[in-house]
Write an enzyme that holds these catalytic residues in place. Structure first.
Site, PDB file in Angstrom:
ATOM      1  N   GLU A 168       0.859  -1.178   0.000  1.00 23.63           N
ATOM      2  CA  GLU A 168       0.000   0.000   0.000  1.00 23.63           C
ATOM      3  C   GLU A 168       0.895   1.228   0.000  1.00 23.63           C
ATOM      4  O   GLU A 168       1.976   1.218   0.587  1.00 23.63           O
ATOM      5  CB  GLU A 168      -0.899   0.051   1.238  1.00 23.63           C
ATOM      6  CG  GLU A 168      -1.986  -0.999   1.265  1.00 23.63           C
ATOM      7  CD  GLU A 168      -1.533  -2.327   1.844  1.00 23.63           C
ATOM      8  OE1 GLU A 168      -2.225  -3.325   1.621  1.00 23.63           O
ATOM      9  OE2 GLU A 168      -0.476  -2.382   2.509  1.00 23.63           O
ATOM     10  N   TYR A 223       7.678   2.359  -7.583  1.00 27.15           N
ATOM     11  CA  TYR A 223       6.959   1.090  -7.651  1.00 27.15           C
ATOM     12  C   TYR A 223       6.523   0.783  -9.083  1.00 27.15           C
ATOM     13  O   TYR A 223       6.638  -0.360  -9.545  1.00 27.15           O
ATOM     14  CB  TYR A 223       5.751   1.095  -6.720  1.00 27.15           C
ATOM     15  CG  TYR A 223       6.090   1.309  -5.260  1.00 27.15           C
ATOM     16  CD1 TYR A 223       7.236   0.761  -4.685  1.00 27.15           C
ATOM     17  CD2 TYR A 223       5.265   2.075  -4.455  1.00 27.15           C
ATOM     18  CE1 TYR A 223       7.541   0.964  -3.354  1.00 27.15           C
ATOM     19  CE2 TYR A 223       5.559   2.281  -3.110  1.00 27.15           C
ATOM     20  CZ  TYR A 223       6.691   1.725  -2.562  1.00 27.15           C
ATOM     21  OH  TYR A 223       6.998   1.929  -1.240  1.00 27.15           O
TER      22      TYR A 223
END
Length: 163
Positions: free
Chosen positions: A115, A127
């Site tokens: 998350e 990411y």
């Protein structure tokens, strides 16, 4: 520009190693300096105690970052990754994440999840560059100064399942 390259050669190499109990004050200090709602030293201690994959970025004997990951049921969950402010955006976070993914694969894991706050654009870009893709939103997941902030849920397929 030549001076900058010369400076880089003088920086000792960073090592990724298992996080130790004695690292926790440094880890907690980095965490406190990085987040408005940081994990406590005891949370990191608990992560070590239960056997999570806890790694430290070590630069000449000084912890400059860390990562915490849990493994289970064929999945990895990246719980916390942080690099001290003055060492960000030079590749250490990427190296740490790649190391965690290698550990996950070695542990037989096929997928990794994490998350991230929508406001953490630098982390989201990192990411995405590593291949993580958004699969959902967790409403009100994080504490925030004005109440709660959503979390973007990201997934990376590490290898195809044999089932």
């Amino acid at each position: 520009m030549a001076a900058a390259r010369e400076d880089m050669r003088e920086v000792p190499e960073v090592h990724i190693r298992p996080m130790l109990e004695m690292d926790l004050p440094e880890v907690a200090a980095i965490e406190q300096g990085s987040y408005a709602f940081p994990w406590s030293e005891n949370i990191f201690r608990d992560c070590l105690r239960v056997g999570y994959t806890c790694r430290a970025l070590d630069l000449a004997g000084q912890v400059i970052g860390y990562g915490v990951m849990s493994l289970g049921a064929g999945e990895a969950h990246i719980l916390n990754v942080c690099v001290r402010d003055e060492f960000r955006s030079i590749g250490f976070g990427r190296r740490l994440l790649e190391h965690l993914m290698e550990r996950a694969i070695a542990g037989g894991v096929t997928e990794a999840f994490l998350e991230v706050r929508p406001s953490n654009l630098a982390a989201i870009r990192l990411y995405q560059r590593l291949g993580f893709e958004q699969i959902g939103i967790r409403r009100g997941y994080y504490q925030a100064p004005d109440g709660r902030e959503d979390a973007i849920v990201l997934k990376l397929v590490l290898r195809q399942s044999n089932t």
